[in-house]
Design an enzyme around this catalytic site. Sequence first.
Site, short mmCIF file in Angstrom:
data_model
loop_
_atom_site.label_atom_id
_atom_site.label_comp_id
_atom_site.label_asym_id
_atom_site.label_seq_id
_atom_site.Cartn_x
_atom_site.Cartn_y
_atom_site.Cartn_z
NE ARG A 71 -3.19 -0.01 3.07
CZ ARG A 71 -2.65 -0.13 4.30
NH1 ARG A 71 -1.88 0.82 4.79
NH2 ARG A 71 -2.88 -1.20 5.02
CE1 TYR A 125 -14.29 17.40 -14.08
CE2 TYR A 125 -13.75 16.59 -11.90
CZ TYR A 125 -14.11 16.36 -13.22
OH TYR A 125 -14.27 15.08 -13.63
CG ASP A 197 -7.99 20.75 -11.02
OD1 ASP A 197 -7.16 20.44 -11.89
OD2 ASP A 197 -9.09 20.18 -10.90
CE LYS A 222 -9.85 14.23 -17.01
NZ LYS A 222 -10.29 15.29 -16.13
#
Length: 407
Positions: A71, A125, A197, A222
């Site tokens: 993890r 967003y 962002d 993206k």
Amino acid sequence: MSQDSDKPGDRKPLTQLAQAGRKPEWTGMPGQPGGIVNPPVWRASTILYDDVAHLRSAAGRSTHERLFYGRKGTPTAWSLADALTEMEPGAEGTMLYPSGVAAIACALMAVLKPGDQLLMADSAYDPTRNFCEQMLRPLGIETVYYDPTLGAGIADLITDATRAIFLESPGSLTFEVQDVPAIAALAREKGIVTLIDNTWATPYFFPALAHGVDISILACTKYIVGHSDVMMGSVTATPAWFPKIRQAAHLFGQMTSPDDAWLAARGLRTLGVRLNQHQASALRIATWLSEQADVARVLHPALPSCPGHALWRRDFSGSSGLFGFVLKGGDEKSRAALIDGLAHFGIGYSWGGFESLALPVDPARYRTATAWQAEGPLVRLQIGLEDPDDLIADLDAGLARFRAARG
Ligand SMILES: *Cc1c(COP(=O)(O)O)cnc(C)c1O
């Protein structure tokens, strides 16, 4: 973390993209000369220790960059995180998440506590807004939305409870450019943390931390991945904030799979050439659209007609492939007539891949601090790596369909 690279500041971004994150201990075999080019996929849950003393000492140390348990990552993810850190001068480190939204959510949870107030750009967003309303508000964290064009005028909204300012520049639906350095400087003076962002520009066109921001967030889904086949997010932070970001990521059990990290690292190598091409094609198409009689406005920060153009020119070294245009008149139906018949544009969410996309966007639906006013419906385009002549011919036919449907 980038401390192992040789003076990263000496390398320009294209060189960094080719070299970052390729440590010899991740690409070679102990005791053997030479090595492979790309760190391989290190899949792991269990890490085997030499003895109990080794196990105990591993638990007591910072696990970032040391094998501890699956993890906490393996060299595949560390290599990608290192490379992203190197792209943001002033950064201490980067954490990776299973999506861009997970990165945003975890970063906000790392810096806010009940009673705090968050200032959020009205252009953000929409899933970011949903997190604020549906997760933060019930926890007693208030979000106040602000006009993204405010700049240092945001000072008027700051109260004793204001703990964080969230920016998204340009807004990924309506493309307002924010005065990031002015807001970041004001926030730092008042002890308020800033998060951005930075998905539209990526650090390749806008190293956000170098402009005074504390925490830079990417939907790697993206442009970093670039091939529309992996979901991933990242948070890169200054030395003052990175420990909190890392702690929150560990507490929430956030990570990304080594296979996905490997694909994203592969995408990162070509980020520069892809973005340069997205930029050139998108600019050509945006300019062409701005000359069409049925287009009221093109929302592209690199066009001088865009309200945020001066700020974009001052702060950014380039523009990516995502922009919007407002139709002259028309409605939902005539906009659909334009989009539905496009041959070279997919209809779908997300962006940043090699293929072009068209999306109907309705900003008026979720804005609260500012009113979205337009001469007609809005279309957002992601310009891919196809030949721009084909895309222009496609849009030309689309505008003819729009005209016919609008009447
Ligand atoms: C897509 C997107 C996100 C979220 O990324 P996911 O990986 O889809 O969760 C965040 N911010 C912006 C600006 C985006 O376009």
